[in-house]
Write an enzyme that holds these catalytic residues in place. Sequence first.
Site, PDB file in Angstrom:
ATOM      1  N   ASP A 115      -0.725  -7.485   1.370  1.00 44.69           N
ATOM      2  CA  ASP A 115      -0.097  -6.157   1.458  1.00 44.69           C
ATOM      3  C   ASP A 115       1.411  -6.319   1.666  1.00 44.69           C
ATOM      4  OD1 ASP A 115       0.375  -3.484   1.650  1.00 44.69           O
ATOM      5  OD2 ASP A 115      -0.670  -3.187   3.559  1.00 44.69           O
ATOM      6  N   ASP A 165      25.836  10.326  12.859  1.00 42.16           N
ATOM      7  CA  ASP A 165      25.250   9.758  14.070  1.00 42.16           C
ATOM      8  C   ASP A 165      26.346   9.268  15.002  1.00 42.16           C
ATOM      9  OD1 ASP A 165      22.608  10.140  13.265  1.00 42.16           O
ATOM     10  OD2 ASP A 165      22.597   8.264  12.129  1.00 42.16           O
ATOM     11  N   GLU A 180      20.501   4.578   8.487  1.00 43.87           N
ATOM     12  CA  GLU A 180      20.081   5.804   9.168  1.00 43.87           C
ATOM     13  C   GLU A 180      19.786   5.540  10.641  1.00 43.87           C
ATOM     14  OE1 GLU A 180      20.249   8.865   9.782  1.00 43.87           O
ATOM     15  OE2 GLU A 180      19.149   9.672   8.060  1.00 43.87           O
ATOM     16  N   HIS A 197       0.822  -1.224   0.000  1.00 42.29           N
ATOM     17  CA  HIS A 197       0.000   0.000   0.000  1.00 42.29           C
ATOM     18  C   HIS A 197       0.853   1.270   0.000  1.00 42.29           C
ATOM     19  CE1 HIS A 197       0.515  -0.042   4.487  1.00 42.29           C
ATOM     20  NE2 HIS A 197       0.466   1.263   4.308  1.00 42.29           N
ATOM     21  N   SER A 209       3.999   2.253   8.006  1.00 44.65           N
ATOM     22  CA  SER A 209       3.763   1.338   6.894  1.00 44.65           C
ATOM     23  C   SER A 209       5.049   0.712   6.362  1.00 44.65           C
ATOM     24  CB  SER A 209       3.058   2.087   5.759  1.00 44.65           C
ATOM     25  OG  SER A 209       1.812   2.569   6.178  1.00 44.65           O
TER      26      SER A 209
END
Length: 361
Positions: free
Chosen positions: A213, A181, A173, A159, A307
């Site tokens: 999904d 970082d 990241e 989706h 998501s």
Amino acid sequence: MFKLSVIFILVFGSAIAFAPIDVERNADALCIRGDSKPGYCVLLRQCSFIKNILSEIRPGIPPTPTNKLYIQKSKCGSRPKNTRHVCCEENEKIDQAIHDLSTEDCGRFETDKIIGGKEIQLMSRPWMALLNFRNTDGKNAFTCGGTLINKRYVLTAAHCFTNQKLLYVRLGEHNISQQIDCKGNRCAPSVEDMGIERIFVHEKYSHETGHNDIALVKLSKDVEFRESIMPICLPTSEILQQRVNTLQGFRVTGWGKTENTSFSDVPMEAVVNRVDHSICQQEYTKTIDSNQICASKSLKNFCNGDSGGPLSYIPYLNGHQRFVQYGVVSFGSENCTDGYSGVYTNVGSYIRWIAYKIATK
């Protein structure tokens, strides 16, 4: 409780331009062979298993009765008179891809224990990915998460590719507001913004039902593994897949909002428990099927922008505790603090689909 939401891109130094890639929503149509086995409708020349059978046929050397019957059962249901397409299993390639995934050096994590809902340690979840999209307004944003599953593929939700185009995937990241970082004397290498080669959305994904999904992103080149970029393990064995119905204490991880609705610059992690389908079904009008997992714990749940992120567990794998991804964040309640169950795509149900894409694409 955290809830990953839209995180707009931060530009460090010169901008990197990535062209959006079209999504392959029906790369190979799913089909059912004449012997009731599932397969994919592909050009004959792309199905090495059947090609090998045909290559053994010579004048005076007809195919064996078994092979002849197998070929006869290989017609695509949607193209019964088309001899150029076959319903292809590619079992050997799929099995090899599953084996490769199962032997991947994956799921390693730091020994420090994490309390649900707290910031995770620097480089302790090196499989976490951020997907940068361009939406219909022309704005670029990190609107979905994902996980690195091998040197070339990122697993995410189907989706995520509705009404927006993927530009690139960011790996390695931690704090999105910092260019470098560091924690104490320890610093992570620079992030990697990876271009995209192909995008595969499950052929039977339904936006209306939320079923199937799941999606795969093929990166433009192989990733070089290091402490801040490593793959997560998948439940490739039947034993791991069957355990999903009894496990408790899953972890859901991502960047996003906290309880006071502010954005989190760092990835957060919360512990959630599996919820029986019968209870979960009472919370939603959508049908919850066996290819989905429900999990929740009070106000610890995910929200809109989580998501594609992982629902994981830490079982023993080959004698070591490793992170295994059991679910992909799919959908939840509109009010993310109401304690309703979150719904996740059950990764174990799609191992052969994942392996097929990796092996043949």
